[in-house]
Design a protein around this motif. Structure first.
Motif, PDB file in Angstrom:
ATOM      1  N   TYR A  87       0.830  -1.200   0.000  1.00  0.00           N
ATOM      2  CA  TYR A  87       0.000   0.000   0.000  1.00  0.00           C
ATOM      3  C   TYR A  87       0.871   1.259   0.000  1.00  0.00           C
ATOM      4  CZ  TYR A  87      -3.114   3.672   1.508  1.00  0.00           C
ATOM      5  OH  TYR A  87      -3.804   4.856   1.575  1.00  0.00           O
ATOM      6  N   LEU A  88       1.877   1.273   0.871  1.00  0.00           N
ATOM      7  CA  LEU A  88       2.765   2.434   0.949  1.00  0.00           C
ATOM      8  C   LEU A  88       3.498   2.653  -0.369  1.00  0.00           C
ATOM      9  CD1 LEU A  88       4.241   1.905   4.529  1.00  0.00           C
ATOM     10  CD2 LEU A  88       2.513   3.585   3.840  1.00  0.00           C
ATOM     11  N   TRP A  89       3.922   1.574  -1.006  1.00  0.00           N
ATOM     12  CA  TRP A  89       4.640   1.672  -2.268  1.00  0.00           C
ATOM     13  C   TRP A  89       3.721   2.153  -3.399  1.00  0.00           C
ATOM     14  CZ3 TRP A  89       4.398  -1.567  -6.739  1.00  0.00           C
ATOM     15  CH2 TRP A  89       5.390  -1.301  -7.676  1.00  0.00           C
ATOM     16  N   LYS A  90       2.538   1.545  -3.502  1.00  0.00           N
ATOM     17  CA  LYS A  90       1.597   1.911  -4.570  1.00  0.00           C
ATOM     18  C   LYS A  90       1.128   3.357  -4.465  1.00  0.00           C
ATOM     19  CE  LYS A  90      -0.435  -2.501  -5.877  1.00  0.00           C
ATOM     20  NZ  LYS A  90      -1.677  -3.300  -5.893  1.00  0.00           N
ATOM     21  N   ASN A  91       1.045   3.857  -3.242  1.00  0.00           N
ATOM     22  CA  ASN A  91       0.562   5.223  -3.039  1.00  0.00           C
ATOM     23  C   ASN A  91       1.709   6.221  -2.886  1.00  0.00           C
ATOM     24  OD1 ASN A  91      -2.539   5.120  -2.861  1.00  0.00           O
ATOM     25  ND2 ASN A  91      -1.829   3.325  -1.738  1.00  0.00           N
ATOM     26  N   ASP A  92       2.897   5.805  -3.272  1.00  0.00           N
ATOM     27  CA  ASP A  92       4.075   6.671  -3.379  1.00  0.00           C
ATOM     28  C   ASP A  92       4.562   7.262  -2.051  1.00  0.00           C
ATOM     29  OD1 ASP A  92       6.009   7.411  -5.222  1.00  0.00           O
ATOM     30  OD2 ASP A  92       5.143   9.403  -5.478  1.00  0.00           O
ATOM     31  N   TYR A  93       4.236   6.623  -0.947  1.00  0.00           N
ATOM     32  CA  TYR A  93       4.748   7.106   0.334  1.00  0.00           C
ATOM     33  C   TYR A  93       6.224   6.773   0.510  1.00  0.00           C
ATOM     34  CZ  TYR A  93       0.031   8.132   1.928  1.00  0.00           C
ATOM     35  OH  TYR A  93      -1.224   8.669   2.058  1.00  0.00           O
ATOM     36  N   MET A  94       6.695   5.699  -0.106  1.00  0.00           N
ATOM     37  CA  MET A  94       8.079   5.264   0.077  1.00  0.00           C
ATOM     38  C   MET A  94       9.083   6.190  -0.607  1.00  0.00           C
ATOM     39  SD  MET A  94       8.041   1.164  -0.130  1.00  0.00           S
ATOM     40  CE  MET A  94       7.445   0.167   1.213  1.00  0.00           C
ATOM     41  N   SER A  95       8.634   6.968  -1.572  1.00  0.00           N
ATOM     42  CA  SER A  95       9.563   7.864  -2.267  1.00  0.00           C
ATOM     43  C   SER A  95       9.933   9.086  -1.428  1.00  0.00           C
ATOM     44  CB  SER A  95       8.976   8.304  -3.601  1.00  0.00           C
ATOM     45  OG  SER A  95       7.819   9.075  -3.394  1.00  0.00           O
ATOM     46  N   SER A  96       9.082   9.416  -0.466  1.00  0.00           N
ATOM     47  CA  SER A  96       9.340  10.623   0.324  1.00  0.00           C
ATOM     48  C   SER A  96       9.408  10.377   1.829  1.00  0.00           C
ATOM     49  CB  SER A  96       8.254  11.663   0.043  1.00  0.00           C
ATOM     50  OG  SER A  96       6.984  11.146   0.403  1.00  0.00           O
ATOM     51  N   LYS A  97       9.115   9.170   2.265  1.00  0.00           N
ATOM     52  CA  LYS A  97       9.116   8.846   3.698  1.00  0.00           C
ATOM     53  C   LYS A  97      10.001   7.637   3.952  1.00  0.00           C
ATOM     54  CE  LYS A  97       5.666  11.761   4.265  1.00  0.00           C
ATOM     55  NZ  LYS A  97       5.832  13.055   4.839  1.00  0.00           N
ATOM     56  N   GLY A  98      10.506   7.548   5.152  1.00  0.00           N
ATOM     57  CA  GLY A  98      11.282   6.376   5.537  1.00  0.00           C
ATOM     58  C   GLY A  98      10.357   5.228   5.923  1.00  0.00           C
ATOM     59  N   VAL A  99      10.811   4.009   5.678  1.00  0.00           N
ATOM     60  CA  VAL A  99      10.046   2.820   6.046  1.00  0.00           C
ATOM     61  C   VAL A  99      10.993   1.823   6.717  1.00  0.00           C
ATOM     62  CG1 VAL A  99       8.614   0.910   5.248  1.00  0.00           C
ATOM     63  CG2 VAL A  99       8.454   3.125   4.111  1.00  0.00           C
ATOM     64  N   ILE A 100      10.602   1.345   7.881  1.00  0.00           N
ATOM     65  CA  ILE A 100      11.386   0.360   8.619  1.00  0.00           C
ATOM     66  C   ILE A 100      10.511  -0.865   8.832  1.00  0.00           C
ATOM     67  CG2 ILE A 100      12.605  -0.137  10.772  1.00  0.00           C
ATOM     68  CD1 ILE A 100      12.995   2.930  11.061  1.00  0.00           C
ATOM     69  N   LEU A 101      11.029  -2.033   8.471  1.00  0.00           N
ATOM     70  CA  LEU A 101      10.329  -3.297   8.692  1.00  0.00           C
ATOM     71  C   LEU A 101      10.999  -4.013   9.858  1.00  0.00           C
ATOM     72  CD1 LEU A 101       8.198  -5.374   7.760  1.00  0.00           C
ATOM     73  CD2 LEU A 101       9.954  -6.318   6.239  1.00  0.00           C
ATOM     74  N   VAL A 102      10.202  -4.383  10.869  1.00  0.00           N
ATOM     75  CA  VAL A 102      10.738  -4.979  12.090  1.00  0.00           C
ATOM     76  C   VAL A 102      10.100  -6.347  12.324  1.00  0.00           C
ATOM     77  CG1 VAL A 102      10.968  -4.714  14.602  1.00  0.00           C
ATOM     78  CG2 VAL A 102      11.045  -2.697  13.125  1.00  0.00           C
ATOM     79  N   GLY A 103      10.949  -7.369  12.478  1.00  0.00           N
ATOM     80  CA  GLY A 103      10.489  -8.694  12.879  1.00  0.00           C
ATOM     81  C   GLY A 103      10.546  -8.797  14.388  1.00  0.00           C
ATOM     82  N   ASN A 104       9.403  -8.915  15.033  1.00  0.00           N
ATOM     83  CA  ASN A 104       9.301  -8.946  16.489  1.00  0.00           C
ATOM     84  C   ASN A 104       9.263 -10.380  17.017  1.00  0.00           C
ATOM     85  OD1 ASN A 104       9.026  -7.861  19.041  1.00  0.00           O
ATOM     86  ND2 ASN A 104       6.835  -7.503  18.874  1.00  0.00           N
ATOM     87  N   LYS A 105       9.518 -10.535  18.290  1.00  0.00           N
ATOM     88  CA  LYS A 105       9.483 -11.810  19.011  1.00  0.00           C
ATOM     89  C   LYS A 105      10.646 -12.726  18.617  1.00  0.00           C
ATOM     90  CE  LYS A 105       4.585 -11.571  19.877  1.00  0.00           C
ATOM     91  NZ  LYS A 105       3.316 -12.243  19.901  1.00  0.00           N
ATOM     92  N   ALA A 106      11.799 -12.139  18.384  1.00  0.00           N
ATOM     93  CA  ALA A 106      12.994 -12.909  18.005  1.00  0.00           C
ATOM     94  C   ALA A 106      13.431 -13.861  19.113  1.00  0.00           C
ATOM     95  CB  ALA A 106      14.135 -11.964  17.646  1.00  0.00           C
ATOM     96  N   ASP A 107      12.967 -13.617  20.326  1.00  0.00           N
ATOM     97  CA  ASP A 107      13.313 -14.513  21.435  1.00  0.00           C
ATOM     98  C   ASP A 107      12.565 -15.847  21.345  1.00  0.00           C
ATOM     99  OD1 ASP A 107      11.014 -12.870  21.932  1.00  0.00           O
ATOM    100  OD2 ASP A 107      10.990 -13.580  24.000  1.00  0.00           O
ATOM    101  N   LEU A 108      11.596 -15.945  20.459  1.00  0.00           N
ATOM    102  CA  LEU A 108      10.827 -17.182  20.292  1.00  0.00           C
ATOM    103  C   LEU A 108      11.270 -17.915  19.020  1.00  0.00           C
ATOM    104  CD1 LEU A 108       7.329 -15.777  21.278  1.00  0.00           C
ATOM    105  CD2 LEU A 108       8.927 -17.032  22.712  1.00  0.00           C
ATOM    106  N   GLU A 109      12.568 -17.997  18.812  1.00  0.00           N
ATOM    107  CA  GLU A 109      13.158 -18.568  17.602  1.00  0.00           C
ATOM    108  C   GLU A 109      12.640 -19.976  17.299  1.00  0.00           C
ATOM    109  OE1 GLU A 109      15.206 -18.783  14.180  1.00  0.00           O
ATOM    110  OE2 GLU A 109      15.104 -17.008  15.421  1.00  0.00           O
ATOM    111  N   ARG A 110      12.405 -20.769  18.312  1.00  0.00           N
ATOM    112  CA  ARG A 110      11.945 -22.160  18.097  1.00  0.00           C
ATOM    113  C   ARG A 110      10.560 -22.212  17.459  1.00  0.00           C
ATOM    114  NH1 ARG A 110      13.496 -24.495  23.917  1.00  0.00           N
ATOM    115  NH2 ARG A 110      15.669 -23.842  23.843  1.00  0.00           N
ATOM    116  N   ARG A 111       9.791 -21.153  17.625  1.00  0.00           N
ATOM    117  CA  ARG A 111       8.433 -21.118  17.062  1.00  0.00           C
ATOM    118  C   ARG A 111       8.361 -20.323  15.764  1.00  0.00           C
ATOM    119  NH1 ARG A 111       4.646 -18.983  21.528  1.00  0.00           N
ATOM    120  NH2 ARG A 111       3.193 -19.139  19.795  1.00  0.00           N
TER     121      ARG A 111
END
Length: 64
Positions: free
Chosen positions: A34-58
């Motif tokens: 959605y952000l890419w199609k609506n051109d938000y990524m060209s003027s705004k920063g985007v950070i993708l975060v994978g949460n719950k890394a402490d649950l590696e087994r799952r």
């Protein structure tokens, strides 16, 4: 996402998903698309975060 984008003047988007929940990752993908199609990524920063890394087994989302 759409309402949020029009309501606030943001400088960066932080998209967080759970590494143990495939549906949360798919939702994060939809938000990024959605952000890419609506051109938000060209003027705004985007950070993708994978949460719950402490649950590696799952982990459902591959690390690479």
């Amino acid at each position: 996402v759409e309402t949020f984008c029009y309501t606030f003047n943001v400088d960066v988007f932080v998209v967080v998903y759970s590494i143990i929940d495939m549906q949360s990752f798919k939702t994060a993908e939809e938000i990024l698309l959605y952000l890419w199609k609506n051109d938000y990524m060209s003027s705004k920063g985007v950070i993708l975060v994978g949460n719950k890394a402490d649950l590696e087994r799952r982990r459902e989302i591959p690390a690479s």
